[in-house]
Motif scaffolding. Structure first.
Motif, PDB file in Angstrom:
ATOM      1  N   ARG A 250      85.821  20.912  29.212  1.00  0.00           N
ATOM      2  CA  ARG A 250      87.031  20.718  29.001  1.00  0.00           C
ATOM      3  C   ARG A 250      87.019  19.236  28.099  1.00  0.00           C
ATOM      4  N   PHE A 251      86.185  18.400  28.430  1.00  0.00           N
ATOM      5  CA  PHE A 251      86.386  17.195  27.770  1.00  0.00           C
ATOM      6  C   PHE A 251      85.995  17.315  26.191  1.00  0.00           C
ATOM      7  N   VAL A 252      84.639  17.941  25.770  1.00  0.00           N
ATOM      8  CA  VAL A 252      84.536  18.559  24.518  1.00  0.00           C
ATOM      9  C   VAL A 252      85.566  19.126  24.014  1.00  0.00           C
ATOM     10  N   ALA A 253      86.210  20.136  24.511  1.00  0.00           N
ATOM     11  CA  ALA A 253      87.278  21.037  23.969  1.00  0.00           C
ATOM     12  C   ALA A 253      88.454  20.176  23.511  1.00  0.00           C
ATOM     13  N   ASN A 254      88.853  19.024  24.189  1.00  0.00           N
ATOM     14  CA  ASN A 254      89.879  18.400  24.055  1.00  0.00           C
ATOM     15  C   ASN A 254      89.539  17.156  22.895  1.00  0.00           C
ATOM     16  N   PHE A 255      88.398  16.729  22.978  1.00  0.00           N
ATOM     17  CA  PHE A 255      88.121  15.743  22.228  1.00  0.00           C
ATOM     18  C   PHE A 255      87.694  16.197  20.820  1.00  0.00           C
ATOM     19  N   LEU A 256      87.150  17.316  20.580  1.00  0.00           N
ATOM     20  CA  LEU A 256      86.793  17.757  19.380  1.00  0.00           C
ATOM     21  C   LEU A 256      87.940  18.695  18.715  1.00  0.00           C
ATOM     22  N   GLY A 257      89.211  18.194  18.356  1.00  0.00           N
ATOM     23  CA  GLY A 257      90.145  19.099  18.038  1.00  0.00           C
ATOM     24  C   GLY A 257      91.138  19.284  19.513  1.00  0.00           C
ATOM     25  N   GLU A 258      92.193  20.078  19.242  1.00  0.00           N
ATOM     26  CA  GLU A 258      93.185  20.307  20.087  1.00  0.00           C
ATOM     27  C   GLU A 258      92.852  21.607  20.879  1.00  0.00           C
ATOM     28  N   ALA A 259      93.191  21.670  22.230  1.00  0.00           N
ATOM     29  CA  ALA A 259      92.816  22.850  23.080  1.00  0.00           C
ATOM     30  C   ALA A 259      93.905  22.954  24.027  1.00  0.00           C
ATOM     31  N   ASN A 260      94.534  24.167  23.864  1.00  0.00           N
ATOM     32  CA  ASN A 260      95.392  24.795  25.033  1.00  0.00           C
ATOM     33  C   ASN A 260      94.512  25.278  26.264  1.00  0.00           C
ATOM     34  N   ILE A 261      94.601  24.576  27.293  1.00  0.00           N
ATOM     35  CA  ILE A 261      94.244  24.741  28.462  1.00  0.00           C
ATOM     36  C   ILE A 261      95.020  25.659  29.342  1.00  0.00           C
ATOM     37  N   LEU A 262      94.884  27.093  29.600  1.00  0.00           N
ATOM     38  CA  LEU A 262      95.477  27.786  29.893  1.00  0.00           C
ATOM     39  C   LEU A 262      95.813  27.943  31.469  1.00  0.00           C
ATOM     40  N   GLU A 263      94.831  26.993  32.179  1.00  0.00           N
ATOM     41  CA  GLU A 263      94.997  27.061  33.779  1.00  0.00           C
ATOM     42  C   GLU A 263      96.309  26.674  34.187  1.00  0.00           C
ATOM     43  N   VAL A 264      96.962  25.768  33.533  1.00  0.00           N
ATOM     44  CA  VAL A 264      98.184  25.089  34.057  1.00  0.00           C
ATOM     45  C   VAL A 264      99.386  25.916  33.489  1.00  0.00           C
ATOM     46  N   HIS A 265      99.289  26.902  33.084  1.00  0.00           N
ATOM     47  CA  HIS A 265     100.646  27.582  32.465  1.00  0.00           C
ATOM     48  C   HIS A 265     100.873  28.537  33.408  1.00  0.00           C
ATOM     49  N   ASP A 266     102.066  29.076  33.289  1.00  0.00           N
ATOM     50  CA  ASP A 266     102.896  29.817  34.085  1.00  0.00           C
ATOM     51  C   ASP A 266     102.999  31.262  33.986  1.00  0.00           C
ATOM     52  N   PHE A 267     101.703  31.781  33.575  1.00  0.00           N
ATOM     53  CA  PHE A 267     101.515  33.267  33.377  1.00  0.00           C
ATOM     54  C   PHE A 267     100.169  33.519  33.762  1.00  0.00           C
ATOM     55  N   GLN A 268      99.895  34.934  33.930  1.00  0.00           N
ATOM     56  CA  GLN A 268      98.645  35.193  34.196  1.00  0.00           C
ATOM     57  C   GLN A 268      97.621  35.431  33.003  1.00  0.00           C
ATOM     58  N   ILE A 269      96.668  34.919  32.963  1.00  0.00           N
ATOM     59  CA  ILE A 269      95.803  34.707  32.005  1.00  0.00           C
ATOM     60  C   ILE A 269      95.051  36.056  31.577  1.00  0.00           C
ATOM     61  N   GLU A 270      94.854  36.757  30.469  1.00  0.00           N
ATOM     62  CA  GLU A 270      94.339  37.776  30.166  1.00  0.00           C
ATOM     63  C   GLU A 270      93.158  37.710  29.526  1.00  0.00           C
ATOM     64  N   THR A 271      91.962  37.982  29.452  1.00  0.00           N
ATOM     65  CA  THR A 271      90.639  37.708  28.631  1.00  0.00           C
ATOM     66  C   THR A 271      89.842  38.885  28.570  1.00  0.00           C
ATOM     67  N   GLY A 272      88.981  38.918  27.571  1.00  0.00           N
ATOM     68  CA  GLY A 272      88.190  40.226  27.706  1.00  0.00           C
ATOM     69  C   GLY A 272      86.938  40.158  28.380  1.00  0.00           C
ATOM     70  N   ALA A 273      86.719  38.966  29.237  1.00  0.00           N
ATOM     71  CA  ALA A 273      85.508  38.944  30.092  1.00  0.00           C
ATOM     72  C   ALA A 273      86.026  38.357  31.523  1.00  0.00           C
ATOM     73  N   ALA A 274      85.085  38.416  32.119  1.00  0.00           N
ATOM     74  CA  ALA A 274      85.345  37.871  33.473  1.00  0.00           C
ATOM     75  C   ALA A 274      85.308  36.390  33.562  1.00  0.00           C
ATOM     76  N   GLN A 275      85.967  35.586  34.235  1.00  0.00           N
ATOM     77  CA  GLN A 275      85.918  34.149  34.201  1.00  0.00           C
ATOM     78  C   GLN A 275      85.242  33.631  34.989  1.00  0.00           C
ATOM     79  N   PRO A 276      83.856  32.874  34.564  1.00  0.00           N
ATOM     80  CA  PRO A 276      82.900  32.218  35.683  1.00  0.00           C
ATOM     81  C   PRO A 276      83.636  31.164  36.387  1.00  0.00           C
ATOM     82  N   SER A 277      83.152  31.120  37.631  1.00  0.00           N
ATOM     83  CA  SER A 277      83.604  30.037  38.578  1.00  0.00           C
ATOM     84  C   SER A 277      83.584  28.691  38.129  1.00  0.00           C
ATOM     85  N   GLY A 278      84.232  27.922  38.437  1.00  0.00           N
ATOM     86  CA  GLY A 278      84.281  26.404  38.107  1.00  0.00           C
ATOM     87  C   GLY A 278      84.807  26.286  36.575  1.00  0.00           C
ATOM     88  N   THR A 279      85.282  27.157  35.960  1.00  0.00           N
ATOM     89  CA  THR A 279      85.894  26.805  34.656  1.00  0.00           C
ATOM     90  C   THR A 279      87.257  27.238  34.327  1.00  0.00           C
TER      91      THR A 279
END
Length: 365
Positions: A250-279
């Protein structure tokens, strides 16, 4: 720190020019540097290949400048070892390391002309006067300063002083070039111009180059690889493209440009792959598309996630527009290129945001 040791105490033999210098490989082997109880650099291991341009990037206090000072010989490691071309230099003083250094302040001799600034390292290495003149003339041509040899540093612009500093670092043909915030004193337009100049000189000379900066754009533009440091340790090392597109933390994502961290948003995240634990899930602002709330669906809508929100702010930045869009109780950032005919949204407007599920990345918390 004394950048100019009393060189008169050393014989010219110690500074003899290499007849056939080669690009050097650099290795940090579990290097730690302590200042009292504080570890400025902690257990750092890194290999820089011959001829590679590597940038050490990080915020203030990350240890990037300490790492450069250790390599330059201005500081000694508390533990671990530093090798150049397979030989330990941890105990070798700075004046015996065959390296060219460019400081943020340029550190030009203010009382010497441009020509004499370039001659100085050659004179200390015992080069004959006629050969010095020839070498200086060649270098002034290569950095496009042939007409400025008789000027004093104070009579030059910032960009010209930077080129003199680069020329002085390169003129003795060292295998390693060290750059300490080399463009920090320049305005934006001049920085961009000098980035191109540094890239040209790196291609031309092929020197193993280590650059320290806190400027993300500079690191992305110049580097073969980037080392991101945090709290004295390496957070991630990779190519500019890989670091930006596939940050590990998360530090690299935020430091090297901007990043929308979807964890804090009020909707169900849809992705094309299973989310690894601790991410947490992340999407870059330029991967998010914005449209009016009544806009028709895209042709690839099945591959996208869509959410609705309200524009809170729009910032015009020349070629880009940056939107802040409130989605529920959270904020998403959108960056889009300004284009003719593209709709502009104002604060308070309802909008639809969408992005490809495949553009979502998972980063360590």
């Amino acid at each position: 720190m004394n950048l100019y040791p009393n060189l008169s105490q050393f014989s010219s033999k110690e500074f003899a020019l290499n007849e056939d210098p080669v690009a050097a490989q650099i290795e940090f082997r579990r290097v730690t540097k302590m200042y009292g109880p504080i570890a400025a650099v902690k257990d750092v291991s890194l290999t820089v290949r011959q001829g590679e341009f590597v940038t050490i990037l990080g915020p203030s206090g990350s240890g990037k400048t300490t790492a450069l000072m250790l390599l330059a010989g201005f500081a000694a490691p508390s533990s671990g070892d530093i090798l150049i071309s397979g030989r330990s230099v941890a105990a070798v003083p700075s004046y015996r390391r065959d390296q060219g250094i460019v400081f943020q302040s340029y550190a030009l001799f203010p009382h010497l002309t441009v020509r004499r600034n370039l001659e100085f390292p050659l004179e200390m290495r015992g080069m004959r006067a006629a050969d010095r003149v020839k070498r200086v003339d060649q270098m002034l041509e290569r950095v496009h300063l042939a007409e400025f040899g008789d000027r004093m540093p104070a009579q030059l612009s910032g960009g010209q002083q930077q080129r003199v500093a680069l020329a002085r670092a390169l003129i003795a043909d060292p295998p390693i070039l060290l750059l300490d915030e080399p463009l920090g004193a320049l305005d934006r337009n001049l920085r961009e111009q000098m980035q191109g100049e540094i890239k040209r000189l790196h291609r031309e000379f092929g020197k193993t180059t280590i650059c320290v900066t806190h400027d993300q754009e500079e690191a992305l533009t110049l580097s073969d690889r980037i080392v991101v440091m945090r709290a004295g340790q390496i957070e991630q090392t990779d190519t500019p493209e890989a670091l930006y597109d596939r940050p590990v933390t998360r530090f690299v994502a935020n430091f090297l440009g901007e990043a929308n961290i979807l964890e804090v948003h009020d909707f169900q995240i849809e992705t094309g792959a299973a989310q690894p634990s601790g991410t947490v899930a992340m999407v870059r602002p330029e991967r998010v598309c914005i449209a009016g709330s009544g806009a028709p669906k895209r042709a690839d809508a099945e591959q996208r996630q869509s959410v609705t929100g309200k524009v809170e702010d729009m910032i015009y930045a020349g070629p880009l527009r940056r939107y802040q869009v409130r989605v529920g109780g959270s904020m998403l950032i959108v960056r889009e290129h300004v284009a003719s005919g593209r709709q502009t949204f104002k604060a308070g407007e309802e909008v639809c945001l969408d992005w490809l599920r495949s553009d979502v990345r998972f980063v360590e918390r």
